[in-house]
Design an enzyme around this catalytic site. Structure first.
Site, short mmCIF file in Angstrom:
data_model
loop_
_atom_site.label_atom_id
_atom_site.label_comp_id
_atom_site.label_asym_id
_atom_site.label_seq_id
_atom_site.Cartn_x
_atom_site.Cartn_y
_atom_site.Cartn_z
N GLU A 103 -3.54 7.37 -4.01
CA GLU A 103 -3.54 6.14 -3.23
C GLU A 103 -3.39 4.96 -4.19
O GLU A 103 -4.25 4.75 -5.05
CB GLU A 103 -4.84 6.00 -2.43
CG GLU A 103 -4.83 4.83 -1.49
CD GLU A 103 -6.12 4.70 -0.69
OE1 GLU A 103 -7.20 4.56 -1.30
OE2 GLU A 103 -6.05 4.75 0.54
N TYR A 123 0.86 -1.18 0.00
CA TYR A 123 0.00 0.00 0.00
C TYR A 123 0.90 1.23 0.00
O TYR A 123 1.81 1.34 0.83
CB TYR A 123 -0.88 0.01 1.26
CG TYR A 123 -1.67 1.28 1.43
CD1 TYR A 123 -2.98 1.39 0.99
CD2 TYR A 123 -1.09 2.41 2.05
CE1 TYR A 123 -3.70 2.57 1.13
CE2 TYR A 123 -1.80 3.59 2.19
CZ TYR A 123 -3.11 3.66 1.73
OH TYR A 123 -3.81 4.83 1.88
#
Ligand code: GDP
Ligand code: MN
Length: 397
Positions: free
Chosen positions: A206, A118
């Site tokens: 993101e 991530y």
């Protein structure tokens, strides 16, 4: 402004970020053609069909599916295009899918355990600095990671005087547990990602997951991007990225007439002058047991025309059961605002079916209250803040 995954990936690729390649399609014919073209370009035999909506969690909602043949590309696209996709991030009624991205499969078949990370870049508003937030726990939502294994979320804050320093990028690769060729690739990936974030005037990137393949490639498989609305004036190239079908129609209309309107979930419509007073008004409504339906700053000129435009916008929201007008009359005197409200009300006739509570404070507030009370319209006047809140509560009961 939010953009679609495929648009975000185009922006990333321009800055040298390696992305999962794909071609968009709005019908099954286009989908099959896109898949054939991707096979020619990348050699991939397996494709991923990805719904393009402004919401995450698409995989869980059935908006991301692997297609092992052209027939499957066709049948899966047929299912996804036009579907109502419900994910934890869409409104409960879901979002209609108008477009899919046909993407190359970047997870090598038979690979036992692909590594997913991530990585996000965002503005830390409390320090006023950009930061990179990252975790070796990619592929699941970061909220879950934050709840269950908060120690696996790392941050790297960037000093605007120096920018992202090389040791910081290396530190990220290190904390992600990467070594060898992939270490360099990840460091480069992070650097390009940060450059892209700066260049595009974004407030959020993101990438979840970032994939490390067994042959040490680092690839952005997904991309969520928020661009700063206040910087769009210097990015004419992003104008075409706006997808109006993803935006609130009342907010679009408000923007066109130069009003600051933000849609909210409650039942009390608010018309206020000044952003600070608008925030305080929403607090007041909450405190008295109501819930604001919107934020609307009508600005300095609360004349009849502007008030009418404001009323019309607020009333387009069917949830509105009462309207609270809270205006401080400084330079614009309260009696003028009151006359504006009365005039707007008369123009709109029976279009207004909900009670209006008007609180005018400032120059000539007493005169304004008299004007409203004498007008015999369904308008309730107040001068004090809490008096207004009480009256809102009363009409809602
Ligand atoms: P999201 O669900 O909206 O976050 O969409 P993503 O683009 O992140 O995709 C969801 C999941 O689909 C990813 O976490 C992957 O596990 C899977 N996925 C995405 N692309 C591929 C691919 O090329 N091959 C395979 N096998 N799975 C993929
Ligand atoms: Mn994702």
């Amino acid at each position: 402004m939010n953009v679609h995954e495929y648009q975000a990936k185009e922006i990333l690729a321009e800055s040298g970020v390696t992305v999962q390649r794909g071609i968009t399609a709005s019908n099954t014919d286009q989908a099959v053609k896109a898949a054939i073209k991707l096979t020619e370009d990348t050699g991939t035999k397996i494709h991923v069909v990805k719904a393009q909506v402004h919401a995450g969690g698409r995989g869980k909602g059935g908006g991301i599916k692997l297609a092992k043949s052209l027939d499957e590309v066709k049948s899966i696209s047929d299912n996804i295009i036009g579907m109502n996709l419900v994910t934890p991030q869409t409104p409960p009624e879901g979002k209609k899918v108008n477009l899919v991205l046909i993407a190359e499969d970047v997870y090598y078949p038979g690979e036992s355990d692909p590594e997913e990370f991530y990585v996000s870049v965002l503005l830390n508003r409390s320090t006023g600095r950009n930061m990179i937030m990252y975790s070796p726990e990619g592929g699941m939502d970061i909220e879950t990671v934050a709840e269950k294994t908060p120690h696996l979320i790392y941050t790297e804050e960037i000093d605007p005087n120096y920018g992202l320093l090389p040791f910081q990028a290396r530190n990220i690769s290190f904390n992600l547990g990467i070594s060898g060729i992939a270490f360099k690739e990840m460091t480069k990936f992070i650097t390009c990602l940060y450059n892209s974030y700066l260049k595009s005037d974004a407030t959020l990137f993101e990438i979840n997951p970032v994939l490390k393949t067994s042959d040490s490639k680092i690839i952005a498989v997904d991309a969520k991007m928020t661009l700063d609305d206040n910087a769009l004036f210097r990015h004419k190239e992003y104008e075409s990225l706006r997808d109006l079908s993803e935006e609130n129609p009342i907010e679009i209309e408000a923007k066109e007439v130069g009003l600051n309107y933000v849609d909210l979930d409650g039942n009390v419509g608010c018309m206020v002058n000044g952003a600070g007073l608008a925030m305080a008004t929403m607090d007041l409504i909450k405190q008295s047991g109501g819930s604001p339906a919107n934020f609307l700053d009508v600005g300095g000129t609360a004349d009849a025309e502007r008030v009418e435009t404001g009323f019309r916008l607020i009333l387009r929201d069917p949830a509105v059961e009462a309207i609270l007008v809270n205006i401080f009359g400084g330079i614009v005197r309260c009696d003028r605002v009151a006359n504006g409200i009365i005039e707007a009300y008369k123009n709109m006739g029976d279009e207004i079916k909900v009670p209006i509570i008007v609180r005018l404070q400032g120059t000539n507030s007493g005169l304004a209250k008299d004007l409203i009370e004498k007008s015999k319209l369904n308008v309730i006047a107040a001068i004090a803040f809490d008096e207004a809140a009480e009256k809102v509560q009363k009409v809602l009961l």
